[in-house]
Structure formats: C-alpha cells, structure tokens
Motif scaffolding. Structure first.
Motif, PDB file in Angstrom:
ATOM      1  N   ALA A 331       0.859  -1.200   0.000  1.00  0.00           N
ATOM      2  CA  ALA A 331       0.000   0.000   0.000  1.00  0.00           C
ATOM      3  C   ALA A 331       0.881   1.231   0.000  1.00  0.00           C
ATOM      4  CB  ALA A 331      -0.916  -0.013   1.215  1.00  0.00           C
ATOM      5  N   VAL A 332       0.296   2.384  -0.337  1.00  0.00           N
ATOM      6  CA  VAL A 332       1.028   3.640  -0.339  1.00  0.00           C
ATOM      7  C   VAL A 332       0.265   4.666   0.490  1.00  0.00           C
ATOM      8  CG1 VAL A 332      -0.070   4.379  -2.522  1.00  0.00           C
ATOM      9  CG2 VAL A 332       2.098   5.423  -1.790  1.00  0.00           C
ATOM     10  N   TRP A 333       1.014   5.484   1.212  1.00  0.00           N
ATOM     11  CA  TRP A 333       0.453   6.540   2.069  1.00  0.00           C
ATOM     12  C   TRP A 333       1.041   7.875   1.636  1.00  0.00           C
ATOM     13  CZ3 TRP A 333       3.181   8.110   7.053  1.00  0.00           C
ATOM     14  CH2 TRP A 333       2.484   9.127   7.719  1.00  0.00           C
ATOM     15  N   TRP A 334       0.139   8.856   1.466  1.00  0.00           N
ATOM     16  CA  TRP A 334       0.564  10.227   1.200  1.00  0.00           C
ATOM     17  C   TRP A 334       0.495  11.004   2.513  1.00  0.00           C
ATOM     18  CZ3 TRP A 334      -2.064   7.315  -2.277  1.00  0.00           C
ATOM     19  CH2 TRP A 334      -1.577   7.272  -3.587  1.00  0.00           C
ATOM     20  N   PRO A 335       1.631  11.236   3.179  1.00  0.00           N
ATOM     21  CA  PRO A 335       1.603  11.880   4.499  1.00  0.00           C
ATOM     22  C   PRO A 335       0.918  13.246   4.513  1.00  0.00           C
ATOM     23  CG  PRO A 335       3.755  10.920   4.069  1.00  0.00           C
ATOM     24  CD  PRO A 335       2.999  10.840   2.797  1.00  0.00           C
ATOM     25  N   LYS A 336       1.183  14.040   3.493  1.00  0.00           N
ATOM     26  CA  LYS A 336       0.630  15.398   3.491  1.00  0.00           C
ATOM     27  C   LYS A 336      -0.893  15.383   3.444  1.00  0.00           C
ATOM     28  CE  LYS A 336       1.242  19.893   1.276  1.00  0.00           C
ATOM     29  NZ  LYS A 336       1.922  20.647   0.191  1.00  0.00           N
ATOM     30  N   ASP A 337      -1.459  14.456   2.665  1.00  0.00           N
ATOM     31  CA  ASP A 337      -2.922  14.361   2.553  1.00  0.00           C
ATOM     32  C   ASP A 337      -3.512  13.341   3.520  1.00  0.00           C
ATOM     33  OD1 ASP A 337      -2.880  16.203   0.393  1.00  0.00           O
ATOM     34  OD2 ASP A 337      -2.339  14.582  -0.966  1.00  0.00           O
TER      35      ASP A 337
END
Length: 884
Positions: A331-337
C-alpha cells in the motif's frame, strides 16, 4: 740415470703476458660470480599437502580518497586472516591480524574491527586506539566524527560519538535501530531512556546538532527508513501499528493510524517487519505492507495434506512459503494528505514500482500455473497511484524479473519481447520496438539452453531519461526511447572485445528496496570506465570512454584483471591481476599515464615449488571448433607421457587464467593445482549441447577433447580419469555408460535417473523439476510426455550394465538441489550388476561439502582414488570391501 730434458719453452713476450693476465682475470671473475649464482639457483621442491597451508587468497578492499593508501586482506585456511593497509608511495605498511570491515577516514585515519574490538590507526603518526565491545562503526561524511555502536543489554546498542581528537561529544544508550542518510551527513535512531521512547536525529557539520522527532512513554518505535530528507518508521501498539513520516526540511511529523481511517482494510494491520517500508525519493509517498490479522496459511502438522492437481501452488511450497494470494499487501500513504491506497490484492499479489514511484506494476506469479518454467509467465498491469486507475501493460510476459526495468526518472519502462528491446512511454501508453532496425543481436548469441535467450543487458539511462544504454555482444549502444536514433558508443566488434561498464559508486550498484527495479542514471557527458574482455585469449583490461573521443586504454589486456577501484578525489586506481602461473597481484597507478606499481604479490613462496602452466587448446566436433583449458603438470618434460584428469561441467575455458591455490579444503573435492603438482595434466573442455541429447553431447565433446590431447603426445591414453560434480556428475555417469576410455572416474551429487528426477519436487525451490529439463541445464527441451525417448536414453541408470570403469561417487545426505537418493539408485544398480563402485555419503552436507573436515576427507579420497588407478599408487584400505 739419464737426465730428462724438458721441452723447450719460449719465454712469453709482453703481448702474451697481457693476454694471460686478462684470461686469468676472466676465469677468476667467473668463478667468484658463479659460486653465489649457483647457490641462488636452488632445486625447486615438489609441492606436498603439508605445504598447502602457506597459500593465501588476496582480497583488495579499499583505496583512500586521494589514493595515498590501499587496504587488502590475505585469507588463509589454517592461519590467521590478516588485513593490511599499505602506502602507495614507499613501503610503509600496517598490519591488522583478524581485521575486518576496514574504512579510511580521508588520508589520516583507518579503522577496522578485530573481533569485537575497534582498532583506530593514525596513518601519519602510527598511534593506535582500541575500543572493546563494538558491534559496528562509521565515520560521518566530512570525517570529523567517529560513531561507535557498543553492544548493550537485550540486543540494544550504545552509541558513542567522538571527534578525531578522542573527545566524546555524545553518548546515547539503549538504541534499538538506526539509519544514516545516503550522504553520511546525519543519522536517525530509536532509543529508550528510562521508559521514554524516542526517535531522534543527529546532524554532522563542523559541530554536532541533535533534535527530537517524536517521544512516547508507552511504546517503542522501529523499522526506520531514511531517504534524502525524509524519515519513516512504525510504532506497534496494543491494537494497531501506526505509521510515521518526518520531513526533515519542513520539520513536519505526519502520523497514520489505521483505526482512524474507514478506508483501511478490515481485519488487517500495518506490518512492522524489518524492511517493510519504502520511501519515494521526493519523500511524498511512503510504501508499506498490510498484514491480514490471523492470517495463518499453515495447517496443523498432524492434519491431512490435500494435494489438488488444480492447485496453482504446490502444497509443499504453500506450506513452507505461505499461500501467495495471502501474502502481505503493498500500500502507499501520502503523508501530506493523510490518505492511502492499497496496491496489491489477492488476485495480483506481487508488485514493482516505476522510476519515480508514481506508478506500480502488479501481477500474479501463479497466473499460468501449472507449467514447466522456473518463473511462470505473468500478465502485468500498471496502476496510476494518483487515482488508482489500472490497465494491462503486458500479457503473458516472461517471468524473468529482469526483463522489465524502469527508467530512473520514471518516464519509461523497458522490456524484452521476441528478441528485441521495447520501450513503454507512460505518459501516452505507447509501445516502441527500439532495436528492430539496428541489425545486431541484443540477446545472447551463444545461448545453449532450451529456455529464452538472456539479454546482454540494459544498463541505464542518461539524465532526464533522454536516452537508454543497452549492450550487444561486444558494444554499448545509445538509443532514444522513440527508437528514431541509435548510435554505437564503442568499437568492440572490430577489436573482438566485449565492453561493459564498471560501476564506481554504490548508488550505481544497489537498489533502494526490493520494489526498486530502476536502472542506473548516467550524465551524458561523464566518463565511463569499461572492462574489456577478449574471449579469444580470455584476457581482461580496462578502458575509459569519453563522448566524441571513444574508448581509450587505461590498463592493457593481459591475463585476468578484476577488482578495479578508483579514488574519489584523484585519478589514482588499483586493480588485481593474475594468471594460472602468476599469483594474484595488487597493482597501483597514480594515473593511466604512469608505470604500474606492484603493491603486493600474494603467495611469493610459489617460486620455491614446481608449478604447472595453462593454455587454451582447440578441438573439433562435427566440423565446429571448440575450446578447452589445459593445465600442464609441474616440472613438465616433453619426452614423458603423463596421466590426465578430465573435469567436466559446461563451458569452462574461461577459467584458464584463474590462479588456483593448492588446497585440501574443496567443496567438490577437486583442485586443479593439487593434480598438476602431483604430476597430472588437467583438462577442462567446453561442451556444446544438442537439445534432447545432453548426455550424448557431453560424451562426444569430452572424448573429442581428450583425444586431441592424446594425439598431441602429451598423455598416456591408458591413464586418464574423469570427474564431475552436479550436472558434471550426471555427465560423468552417462559417459561411463558409453565408453571405457577412462581408467577411473569420480561423480559427485549427480542426477542418474532423468525420469524420476522429472517427476520430483526440488527441495531448494519447492517447485517441480520440469524446468531443469524443458528450459534449463538438462536441455531436453520438451516434457516427458512429448519426448519420452530422450529422457530414457539420457538416463545413466538405464544403461548402467555397460559400465566397466571403476567409479567413486559422493553425495550430501541433506542435498536440496539433487537428492542423494539419485546416487543411492545408481549405487544399487551397480551393486546388482557387480560393478566396481564406491559411494560416499556425507550425512550433514548439502549439494556442496562445507564442513572443513569433510572437505579434506573428500579431497584426499579422490586423490587416492585416482592415484591408485592412474599412477599405480598403493591401494588404500577404505577402497576394500567388507570393512567394519
């Protein structure tokens, strides 16, 4: 008594006196000079097993930034391994017995570990400092600080940071994990201070600075990853594992808690296993693994096993490696969003990322199972991570993972198809064949297995993914991704030289993560260091290539050269050279224009012993010229005929310039130098194969090569032995069923029954052994049901009654590559047929013998076996039947 008159002697004149003076002077000078010269010319000794322990292996290690110092190691079997640091000008040298992990700090310091003690040597003054109980260490990038990790309680470490004047500037206890950035300018670590768990960052400049990233009083942090200016890590709580990301530029800490997000998969958690996190280079995306809770694919050991022919994954493989569809999901996580996207699924559980980590390629490795390839074909989908959209990229593509590679900037994907290189442009979804019209082959022309031919290689792209570099058999080509322009950068084909790029920096050798299949990035104007290889002579040299100039010799081809190391801040370099007759030598050059300097020549004691020589020889099979490596016995005499050992496998002529230390510690019991110094010729023939007839191919080539040496009048045709291990063991057994040419033979870890082998599961990979026959080494090229006759006629066991040659065989009882039962089957066949055969089974050994006691035992028994049958040496008791 009559007087005896002497003959009249004329008095010498002045000229006679001068001549006599110079004559006597010459005689006197010759005698005086010859006496010490004769004393120097000692009779060389015959090498014995007692002498083998004098030999060492030379391993080049490091060269300092400006080339003033070089480190290398000498490794011994029975003596203490030693690390050396030597000055490249003069003879100054430092010695570190049992030293390892040596590192230079500029030109002044050298540090290494001796067991768990850090030894820090000032190369200028010669002073030494010692620090005990050290687990690891490193210098920061500017060399002002030394970081030492000491073993602490419960597997944790204590970090001590000192400046180079020995002043302690920081002590940090109870470190559970740590990572440095790629530049060595900073380090991040997790530690525990009296129940307070911290993640902290230290930066190194002229002074040291430290900052706290996060603190928690309940749960530790772990699984650190540090890339560019971004740090990520996890924290395993009682109910869930949280994900953290710290931006070192903005000093912002982001947190992702699955329990706070409805889109996180139910009954799952974030994996906190080591290596489960990956960062994009720009730090905007964190890739992690999702583990299903209570995911236990292993059934009870006592429950019934269910093997279904329609299963895509064998039960045994599933049992050991887990059920592939249930593996952890990417999975991938976008920290800013603070949002995430699951990338892999049960349907497509495997993935790789494109160059900028904005796209993912997913596939099911089991899609076309059951089948006969080692790596099953796959349908590859591409996912746009910004919106989750997916589409098919390649259908039924090769399962070889290296056939799909990413451009560094993320614009393109290169792949192979039908003997060509193709480029997929991500922005518009187009596929372009870039090599179709060039007119040379970019896949191995000497491929000799039924499987797909391997590409020569795609080594990388120029800046901004402008052009791609690919290899043909000899040269490097530069091609635009639209295929409209292709230029050959080197001129190896005309010179019969194979040019290959030598990577000089770590970032051009290692991927950032297991998801990273990026090729290298090159500046289009940078110099390339090239290894040049001449297959005709098996020699190696080095060139430098520059655009508009082409390639230029740096180190001429001669013998085997390797381990090229260039300095970071000068033109100096070192490399190792060797031939069979010349022990490995470490050579230094301040630049390519100056004369090479030998820093160290290993095994100088060789000059005291008789030694053999090697050469390439040609032989002919069905009108085709094939090569072999031939090794002469030490103290060879033309008028004498010698016994010979023929060692077989596949293609081996490229070993002709390898130096071989004499040793009884051999994993397969065979050593070229042992035999040459015992008075044997040794022959290593190349073998060309006809698909469907691997055994017959080996027989024809081996006999032809052997006859070539016999016809040269070098060897006694009645005293020739045959030996092989693994596939070579199979070939040995097969050849013995077809000829009595060999007086004795040794076969190690061999296949003997191709039918039973085909219908077996290899313990190394837990896959059916079909692939070995249909696309790999055993070279049948078809399934058993398509070509039964090939499997039958190539099985040694089915023709065992034809064997007349005394055979010594061996196997490891824990062999996971070729079951020792194959050797047992052959033993039982030869026992029933009352043939001369001995079988050695080593209970705790695998495919190769690794225990030194067993290595020595096997090597000595093989020597004694051939000694008895080829040299009429005394028969050993272990060869006799009915021993207790």
């Amino acid at each position: 008594m009559q007087d005896i008159k002497l003959p009249y002697r004329k008095k010498p004149n002045r000229l006679h006196k001068v001549v006599l003076f110079f004559l006597w002077a010459a005689i006197y000078y010759f005698v005086i000079q010859a006496v010490p010269l004769m004393a120097q010319i000692k009779e060389k000794k015959q090498l014995s097993t007692d002498d083998y322990s004098q030999w060492s292996k030379l391993w080049p290690k490091k060269i300092s930034d400006k080339g003033k110092w070089v480190s290398y190691a000498l490794q011994y079997k029975l003596h203490q391994d030693t690390l050396f640091v030597q000055k490249t000008e003069g003879d100054k040298k430092y010695v570190f017995p049992n030293g390892s992990n040596g590192v230079f700090n500029q030109e002044e310091w050298f540090a290494c570990l001796v067991k768990d003690t850090l030894v820090l040597k000032n190369l200028v003054s010669g002073t030494t400092r010692y620090t005990p109980n050290v687990a690891s260490f490193f210098f920061n990038s500017n060399g002002k600080f030394l970081l030492t990790f000491l073993n602490d309680r419960d597997g944790r470490k204590q970090l001590i940071i000192k400046d180079m004047q020995e002043k302690v500037v920081e002590i940090i206890p109870n470190i559970s994990s740590w990572k440095s950035d790629s530049s060595g300018n900073s380090i991040v670590y997790c530690n525990d201070r009296n129940g307070q768990y911290n993640v902290e960052l230290i930066k190194f400049g002229k002074q040291l600075s430290k900052e706290s990233i996060v603190v928690d009083n309940e749960v530790d942090f772990q699984n650190l990853v540090f890339r560019e200016n971004t740090i990520a890590f996890t924290q395993k709580g009682k109910t869930s594992t949280k994900l953290f990301c710290f931006n070192n530029t903005t000093k912002t800490l982001f947190r992702y808690d699955p329990e706070e997000h409805d889109d996180f998969p139910a009954d799952s958690r974030i994996s906190d296993s080591y290596g489960s996190l990956t960062l994009s280079k720009d730090g905007r995306r964190v890739f992690f693994l999702i583990k299903e809770k209570n995911n236990d694919s292993n059934s009870d050991e006592t429950s019934v096993q269910i093997w279904n022919t329609e299963d895509k994954q064998l039960y045994s493989n599933k049992k050991k490696n887990g059920f592939t569809p249930l593996r952890d999901k990417l999975a991938v996580w976008w920290p800013k969003d603070n949002c995430m996207l699951q990338i892999t699924t049960k349907e497509r559980p495997s993935a790789m990322l494109n160059g900028n980590y904005k796209y993912a390629l997913t596939f099911d490795p089991l899609a076309y199972e059951p089948q006969a390839k080692f790596n099953s074909d796959r349908d590859i989908y591409i996912t746009d991570l910004s919106n989750g959209s997916q589409k098919i990229l390649l259908e039924k593509h090769s399962g070889n993972i290296l056939t799909v590679l990413m451009s560094p900037n993320g614009k393109f994907i290169s792949y192979t198809k039908n003997g060509d290189w193709w480029i997929y442009k991500i922005s518009n979804g187009t596929h372009t064949n870039i090599t179709r019209n060039i007119g040379v082959n970019f896949f191995r022309e000497d491929n000799n297995t039924p499987g797909e031919a391997q590409m020569y290689g795609n080594i990388g792209w120029t800046e901004n993914d402008k052009t791609v570099y690919v290899y043909d058999q000899f040269d490097i080509w530069e091609i635009t991704p639209d295929g409209t322009s292709a230029s050959r950068l080197t001129h190896g084909r005309e010179k019969h030289l194979r040019f290959r790029v030598v990577p000089l920096s770590p970032e051009k050798q290692f991927a950032e993560s297991l998801l990273d299949f990026n090729t290298r990035s090159f500046c289009s104007q940078e110099k390339l260091l090239l290894e040049a290889y001449d297959k005709r002579t098996e020699t190696v040299g080095y060139y430098v290539w520059k655009r508009k100039i082409g390639e230029k010799v740096v180190v001429p081809l001669n013998g085997k050269r390797s381990h090229f190391m260039k300095t970071a801040k000068s033109e100096a370099f070192v490399y190792m050279e060797q031939t069979y007759e010349q022990a490995p030598t470490l050579v230094f050059q301040a630049n390519s224009m100056v004369k090479p300097k030998v820093l160290v020549k290993s095994n100088p004691q060789q000059k005291n012993f008789n030694w053999g020589k090697s050469e390439l020889v040609n032989y002919e099979v069905n009108g085709e010229i094939i090569r072999a490596a031939l090794y002469y016995p030490a103290k060879y005499k033309k008028e004498q005929k010698y016994p010979m050992i023929v060692q077989i496998y596949e293609r081996q002529s490229h070993y002709v310039n390898d130096y071989v230390n004499p040793s009884v510690y051999e994993q397969g019991g065979f050593n070229i130098t042992n035999f040459t110094t015992q008075g044997y010729f040794v022959l290593l023939p190349d073998i060309n194969y006809k698909f469907g007839d691997p055994g017959e191919s080996a027989k024809i080539c081996t006999i032809a090569a052997t006859n070539e040496i016999i016809n040269r009048g070098l060897v006694d045709s009645l005293r020739i032995g045959l030996i092989g291990h693994s596939f070579g063991g199979y070939e040995t057994d097969f050849i013995l069923t077809k000829t009595n040419k060999f007086a004795a033979a040794v076969s190690g870890a061999a296949w003997t029954d191709l039918v039973s082998t085909y219908f077996s599961i290899g313990e190394s990979y837990l896959k059916p052994e079909f692939w070995r026959f249909e696309e790999h080494q055993l070279r049948i090229g078809k399934s058993f049901f398509e070509d039964m006759s090939s499997y039958i006629r190539n099985s040694p066991i089915l023709n065992a009654e034809q064997i007349t040659t005394p055979l010594l065989a061996w196997s490891g009882q824990k062999d996971r590559t070729i079951s020792y039962h194959q050797s047992i089957e052959f033993y039982l066949a030869l026992r029933t047929l009352k043939k001369k055969h001995l079988l050695l089974i080593y209970p705790n050994e695998d495919h190769a013998v690794v225990n030194e006691h067993n290595q020595k035992d096997l090597t000595e028994r093989i020597s004694e076996w051939f000694g008895y049958y080829l040299k009429s040496e005394k028969r050993k008791k272990w060869m006799d039947a009915n021993n207790p």
